[in-house]
Design a protein around this motif. Structure first.
Motif, PDB file in Angstrom:
ATOM      1  N   MET A   1       0.843  -1.178   0.000  1.00 34.73           N
ATOM      2  CA  MET A   1       0.000   0.000   0.000  1.00 34.73           C
ATOM      3  C   MET A   1       0.890   1.243   0.000  1.00 34.73           C
ATOM      4  O   MET A   1       1.845   1.311   0.748  1.00 34.73           O
ATOM      5  CB  MET A   1      -0.886   0.017   1.254  1.00 34.73           C
ATOM      6  CG  MET A   1      -1.580   1.330   1.437  1.00 34.73           C
ATOM      7  SD  MET A   1      -2.260   1.719   3.057  1.00 34.73           S
ATOM      8  CE  MET A   1      -2.834   0.222   3.699  1.00 34.73           C
ATOM      9  N   GLU A   2       0.579   2.151  -0.844  1.00 29.68           N
ATOM     10  CA  GLU A   2       1.293   3.421  -0.858  1.00 29.68           C
ATOM     11  C   GLU A   2       0.278   4.519  -0.657  1.00 29.68           C
ATOM     12  O   GLU A   2      -0.790   4.517  -1.272  1.00 29.68           O
ATOM     13  CB  GLU A   2       2.029   3.607  -2.185  1.00 29.68           C
ATOM     14  CG  GLU A   2       2.912   4.829  -2.183  1.00 29.68           C
ATOM     15  CD  GLU A   2       3.793   4.892  -3.414  1.00 29.68           C
ATOM     16  OE1 GLU A   2       3.786   5.955  -4.065  1.00 29.68           O
ATOM     17  OE2 GLU A   2       4.462   3.894  -3.711  1.00 29.68           O
ATOM     18  N   THR A   3       0.590   5.446   0.221  1.00 28.26           N
ATOM     19  CA  THR A   3      -0.301   6.562   0.494  1.00 28.26           C
ATOM     20  C   THR A   3       0.550   7.746   0.920  1.00 28.26           C
ATOM     21  O   THR A   3       1.761   7.613   1.074  1.00 28.26           O
ATOM     22  CB  THR A   3      -1.337   6.196   1.587  1.00 28.26           C
ATOM     23  OG1 THR A   3      -2.296   7.242   1.686  1.00 28.26           O
ATOM     24  CG2 THR A   3      -0.683   5.968   2.926  1.00 28.26           C
ATOM     25  N   THR A   4      -0.065   8.874   1.097  1.00 27.15           N
ATOM     26  CA  THR A   4       0.672  10.055   1.540  1.00 27.15           C
ATOM     27  C   THR A   4       0.297  10.372   2.980  1.00 27.15           C
ATOM     28  O   THR A   4      -0.741   9.949   3.478  1.00 27.15           O
ATOM     29  CB  THR A   4       0.357  11.274   0.652  1.00 27.15           C
ATOM     30  OG1 THR A   4      -1.038  11.552   0.722  1.00 27.15           O
ATOM     31  CG2 THR A   4       0.767  11.028  -0.783  1.00 27.15           C
ATOM     32  N   ALA A   5       1.178  11.101   3.635  1.00 28.99           N
ATOM     33  CA  ALA A   5       0.946  11.545   5.004  1.00 28.99           C
ATOM     34  C   ALA A   5       1.427  12.983   5.097  1.00 28.99           C
ATOM     35  O   ALA A   5       2.044  13.495   4.168  1.00 28.99           O
ATOM     36  CB  ALA A   5       1.687  10.649   5.989  1.00 28.99           C
ATOM     37  N   ARG A   6       1.158  13.594   6.217  1.00 29.17           N
ATOM     38  CA  ARG A   6       1.521  14.998   6.394  1.00 29.17           C
ATOM     39  C   ARG A   6       2.150  15.178   7.769  1.00 29.17           C
ATOM     40  O   ARG A   6       1.797  14.501   8.715  1.00 29.17           O
ATOM     41  CB  ARG A   6       0.267  15.862   6.278  1.00 29.17           C
ATOM     42  CG  ARG A   6       0.500  17.346   6.417  1.00 29.17           C
ATOM     43  CD  ARG A   6      -0.780  18.134   6.198  1.00 29.17           C
ATOM     44  NE  ARG A   6      -1.390  17.853   4.911  1.00 29.17           N
ATOM     45  CZ  ARG A   6      -1.101  18.511   3.778  1.00 29.17           C
ATOM     46  NH1 ARG A   6      -0.230  19.488   3.804  1.00 29.17           N
ATOM     47  NH2 ARG A   6      -1.701  18.201   2.656  1.00 29.17           N
ATOM     48  N   ILE A   7       3.099  16.102   7.832  1.00 25.73           N
ATOM     49  CA  ILE A   7       3.656  16.506   9.118  1.00 25.73           C
ATOM     50  C   ILE A   7       3.012  17.835   9.472  1.00 25.73           C
ATOM     51  O   ILE A   7       3.046  18.783   8.680  1.00 25.73           O
ATOM     52  CB  ILE A   7       5.193  16.632   9.046  1.00 25.73           C
ATOM     53  CG1 ILE A   7       5.789  15.253   8.751  1.00 25.73           C
ATOM     54  CG2 ILE A   7       5.747  17.226  10.338  1.00 25.73           C
ATOM     55  CD1 ILE A   7       7.283  15.236   8.615  1.00 25.73           C
ATOM     56  N   ASP A   8       2.397  17.890  10.671  1.00 30.26           N
ATOM     57  CA  ASP A   8       1.694  19.116  11.055  1.00 30.26           C
ATOM     58  C   ASP A   8       2.672  20.172  11.573  1.00 30.26           C
ATOM     59  O   ASP A   8       3.886  19.934  11.647  1.00 30.26           O
ATOM     60  CB  ASP A   8       0.562  18.830  12.052  1.00 30.26           C
ATOM     61  CG  ASP A   8       1.043  18.442  13.439  1.00 30.26           C
ATOM     62  OD1 ASP A   8       2.254  18.563  13.725  1.00 30.26           O
ATOM     63  OD2 ASP A   8       0.195  18.014  14.251  1.00 30.26           O
ATOM     64  N   ALA A   9       2.155  21.337  11.936  1.00 29.50           N
ATOM     65  CA  ALA A   9       2.989  22.462  12.368  1.00 29.50           C
ATOM     66  C   ALA A   9       3.800  22.130  13.623  1.00 29.50           C
ATOM     67  O   ALA A   9       4.847  22.731  13.872  1.00 29.50           O
ATOM     68  CB  ALA A   9       2.118  23.688  12.608  1.00 29.50           C
ATOM     69  N   SER A  10       3.352  21.163  14.407  1.00 31.69           N
ATOM     70  CA  SER A  10       4.072  20.769  15.622  1.00 31.69           C
ATOM     71  C   SER A  10       5.118  19.688  15.346  1.00 31.69           C
ATOM     72  O   SER A  10       5.775  19.212  16.264  1.00 31.69           O
ATOM     73  CB  SER A  10       3.089  20.248  16.672  1.00 31.69           C
ATOM     74  OG  SER A  10       2.185  21.258  17.039  1.00 31.69           O
ATOM     75  N   GLY A  11       5.242  19.256  14.092  1.00 31.83           N
ATOM     76  CA  GLY A  11       6.214  18.237  13.735  1.00 31.83           C
ATOM     77  C   GLY A  11       5.706  16.820  13.888  1.00 31.83           C
ATOM     78  O   GLY A  11       6.464  15.866  13.774  1.00 31.83           O
ATOM     79  N   ARG A  12       4.417  16.663  14.146  1.00 28.95           N
ATOM     80  CA  ARG A  12       3.839  15.322  14.304  1.00 28.95           C
ATOM     81  C   ARG A  12       3.480  14.748  12.939  1.00 28.95           C
ATOM     82  O   ARG A  12       2.948  15.447  12.079  1.00 28.95           O
ATOM     83  CB  ARG A  12       2.599  15.382  15.180  1.00 28.95           C
ATOM     84  CG  ARG A  12       2.912  15.754  16.618  1.00 28.95           C
ATOM     85  CD  ARG A  12       1.669  15.865  17.417  1.00 28.95           C
ATOM     86  NE  ARG A  12       0.909  17.006  16.910  1.00 28.95           N
ATOM     87  CZ  ARG A  12       0.116  17.772  17.638  1.00 28.95           C
ATOM     88  NH1 ARG A  12      -0.055  17.520  18.900  1.00 28.95           N
ATOM     89  NH2 ARG A  12      -0.520  18.781  17.100  1.00 28.95           N
ATOM     90  N   LEU A  13       3.779  13.475  12.781  1.00 32.49           N
ATOM     91  CA  LEU A  13       3.443  12.765  11.551  1.00 32.49           C
ATOM     92  C   LEU A  13       2.010  12.264  11.679  1.00 32.49           C
ATOM     93  O   LEU A  13       1.683  11.536  12.610  1.00 32.49           O
ATOM     94  CB  LEU A  13       4.393  11.583  11.335  1.00 32.49           C
ATOM     95  CG  LEU A  13       4.091  10.684  10.135  1.00 32.49           C
ATOM     96  CD1 LEU A  13       4.227  11.449   8.827  1.00 32.49           C
ATOM     97  CD2 LEU A  13       5.007   9.477  10.165  1.00 32.49           C
ATOM     98  N   LEU A  14       1.174  12.644  10.752  1.00 33.03           N
ATOM     99  CA  LEU A  14      -0.221  12.215  10.765  1.00 33.03           C
ATOM    100  C   LEU A  14      -0.349  10.980   9.882  1.00 33.03           C
ATOM    101  O   LEU A  14      -0.197  11.049   8.671  1.00 33.03           O
ATOM    102  CB  LEU A  14      -1.128  13.346  10.262  1.00 33.03           C
ATOM    103  CG  LEU A  14      -0.969  14.683  11.004  1.00 33.03           C
ATOM    104  CD1 LEU A  14      -1.808  15.766  10.348  1.00 33.03           C
ATOM    105  CD2 LEU A  14      -1.345  14.521  12.455  1.00 33.03           C
TER     106      LEU A  14
END
Length: 82
Positions: A1-14
């Motif tokens: 499975m390949e998908t995207t994720a985001r790092i929020d302004a606090s540096g947390r990986l969602l």
């Protein structure tokens, strides 16, 4: 499975819910992060322990009891101390 994720302004990986469900990740699960060849690898601590055990078991000779060997060594050390 390949998908995207985001790092929020606090540096947390969602981590997307699809990925969390596939890996069985629940809140407050400890994860191990490694960087290898420019890739971020994420896995559970339980998985890491399982992998380590499997690698160590390959070093064990057939019929060998690591516990018995350990106890024999401790008994020998105790005998020498007396």
């Amino acid at each position: 499975m390949e998908t995207t994720a985001r790092i929020d302004a606090s540096g947390r990986l969602l981590v997307p819910i699809r990925v969390r469900r596939e890996l069985g990740l629940k809140p407050n699960v400890d994860l191990v992060l490694t960087v290898q060849n420019g890739e971020l690898r994420v896995h559970t601590r339980e998985w890491a322990i399982k992998q380590a055990r499997e690698r160590l078991m390959r070093l064990k000779r057939p019929g060998q009891s690591v516990v018995d060997e350990f106890l024999a060594e401790r008994r020998e050390e105790a005998r020498k101390e007396r």
